[in-house]
Design a protein around this motif. Sequence first.
Motif, PDB file in Angstrom:
ATOM      1  N   VAL A  24       4.870  -6.743 -35.342  1.00 57.87           N
ATOM      2  CA  VAL A  24       4.895  -4.885 -36.445  1.00 57.87           C
ATOM      3  C   VAL A  24       3.777  -5.758 -36.965  1.00 57.87           C
ATOM      4  CG1 VAL A  24       5.423  -3.438 -37.334  1.00 57.87           C
ATOM      5  CG2 VAL A  24       6.814  -3.504 -35.401  1.00 57.87           C
ATOM      6  N   SER A  25       4.418  -7.175 -37.568  1.00 61.56           N
ATOM      7  CA  SER A  25       4.397  -7.955 -38.410  1.00 61.56           C
ATOM      8  C   SER A  25       2.465  -8.114 -38.598  1.00 61.56           C
ATOM      9  CB  SER A  25       5.019  -8.368 -39.130  1.00 61.56           C
ATOM     10  OG  SER A  25       5.195  -9.956 -38.257  1.00 61.56           O
ATOM     11  N   ASN A  26       2.799  -8.716 -37.206  1.00 63.83           N
ATOM     12  CA  ASN A  26       1.331  -8.994 -37.042  1.00 63.83           C
ATOM     13  C   ASN A  26      -0.165  -7.619 -37.144  1.00 63.83           C
ATOM     14  OD1 ASN A  26       2.459 -11.597 -36.815  1.00 63.83           O
ATOM     15  ND2 ASN A  26       2.140 -11.626 -34.689  1.00 63.83           N
ATOM     16  N   LEU A  27       0.141  -6.687 -36.503  1.00 58.11           N
ATOM     17  CA  LEU A  27      -0.544  -5.935 -36.623  1.00 58.11           C
ATOM     18  C   LEU A  27      -1.347  -5.248 -37.942  1.00 58.11           C
ATOM     19  CD1 LEU A  27       1.270  -3.026 -34.584  1.00 58.11           C
ATOM     20  CD2 LEU A  27      -0.899  -4.007 -34.385  1.00 58.11           C
ATOM     21  N   GLY A  28      -0.213  -5.948 -38.952  1.00 56.24           N
ATOM     22  CA  GLY A  28      -1.160  -5.428 -40.281  1.00 56.24           C
ATOM     23  C   GLY A  28      -2.907  -6.339 -39.971  1.00 56.24           C
ATOM     24  N   VAL A  29      -2.889  -7.626 -39.780  1.00 57.48           N
ATOM     25  CA  VAL A  29      -5.105  -8.031 -39.975  1.00 57.48           C
ATOM     26  C   VAL A  29      -5.102  -7.008 -39.052  1.00 57.48           C
ATOM     27  CG1 VAL A  29      -5.887  -9.968 -38.335  1.00 57.48           C
ATOM     28  CG2 VAL A  29      -3.482 -10.154 -38.785  1.00 57.48           C
ATOM     29  N   TYR A  30      -4.752  -5.780 -39.046  1.00 59.32           N
ATOM     30  CA  TYR A  30      -6.449  -4.917 -38.108  1.00 59.32           C
ATOM     31  C   TYR A  30      -6.182  -4.241 -38.966  1.00 59.32           C
ATOM     32  CZ  TYR A  30      -6.164  -7.614 -33.862  1.00 59.32           C
ATOM     33  OH  TYR A  30      -6.170  -8.558 -32.568  1.00 59.32           O
ATOM     34  N   LEU A  31      -5.321  -3.940 -39.804  1.00 58.06           N
ATOM     35  CA  LEU A  31      -5.632  -3.035 -41.208  1.00 58.06           C
ATOM     36  C   LEU A  31      -6.939  -2.863 -41.796  1.00 58.06           C
ATOM     37  CD1 LEU A  31      -3.778   0.195 -42.251  1.00 58.06           C
ATOM     38  CD2 LEU A  31      -3.309  -2.047 -44.141  1.00 58.06           C
ATOM     39  N   PRO A  32      -7.330  -3.687 -41.901  1.00 56.91           N
ATOM     40  CA  PRO A  32      -9.200  -3.213 -42.764  1.00 56.91           C
ATOM     41  C   PRO A  32      -9.601  -2.552 -41.714  1.00 56.91           C
ATOM     42  CG  PRO A  32      -8.015  -5.323 -42.819  1.00 56.91           C
ATOM     43  CD  PRO A  32      -7.125  -4.985 -41.662  1.00 56.91           C
ATOM     44  N   LEU A  33      -9.789  -2.918 -40.716  1.00 56.96           N
ATOM     45  CA  LEU A  33     -10.194  -2.457 -39.120  1.00 56.96           C
ATOM     46  C   LEU A  33     -10.011  -1.179 -38.812  1.00 56.96           C
ATOM     47  CD1 LEU A  33     -12.219  -3.250 -37.105  1.00 56.96           C
ATOM     48  CD2 LEU A  33     -10.475  -3.178 -35.852  1.00 56.96           C
ATOM     49  N   VAL A  34      -8.666  -0.414 -39.105  1.00 51.90           N
ATOM     50  CA  VAL A  34      -8.554   0.709 -39.015  1.00 51.90           C
ATOM     51  C   VAL A  34      -9.203   1.414 -39.859  1.00 51.90           C
ATOM     52  CG1 VAL A  34      -6.520   2.056 -39.092  1.00 51.90           C
ATOM     53  CG2 VAL A  34      -6.652   0.414 -37.361  1.00 51.90           C
TER      54      VAL A  34
END
Length: 146
Positions: A24-34
């Motif tokens: 879950v903490s690694n998914l924060g990298v994709y937040l700008p893309l989303v």
Amino acid sequence: MPTLRPLLTESLALAPSAQPPDVVSNLGVYLPLVVMFVLAAGFAVFSALLGPLLGPSRYNRAKVAAYECGIEPSPQPVIGGGRVPVAYYLTAMLFILFDIEMVFLYPFAVSADFLGLFGLVEIFLFIATVGFAYAYVWRRGGLDWN
């Protein structure tokens, strides 16, 4: 014959503090893309819904008629269809060919320092190949519009 189980338990015993990475903490990298995709979709929907509301709504016969490149549209289709010159298709294929060339040249331009002399030689071979194709098309008259 030794088994892998003792080796596996020994390696786990050496690193008791090692825990699996938190997904879950690694998914924060994709937040700008989303966020970018959500904004793009929102803008598209907003534009599609707002256009008819704010745009001019005075329609006449010419505005709702089909536009066929300045040619008066015929009420009935031509029986057998008209022959379309092959030059249109050849021009489209040439555009695709040289457009794809640019798609391959862009990554080289970005990583030219990393590739060094090998990349430079390869890109010269690539440009020479495409140049031969261009010269062939030019010599055959594929670029003439007469």
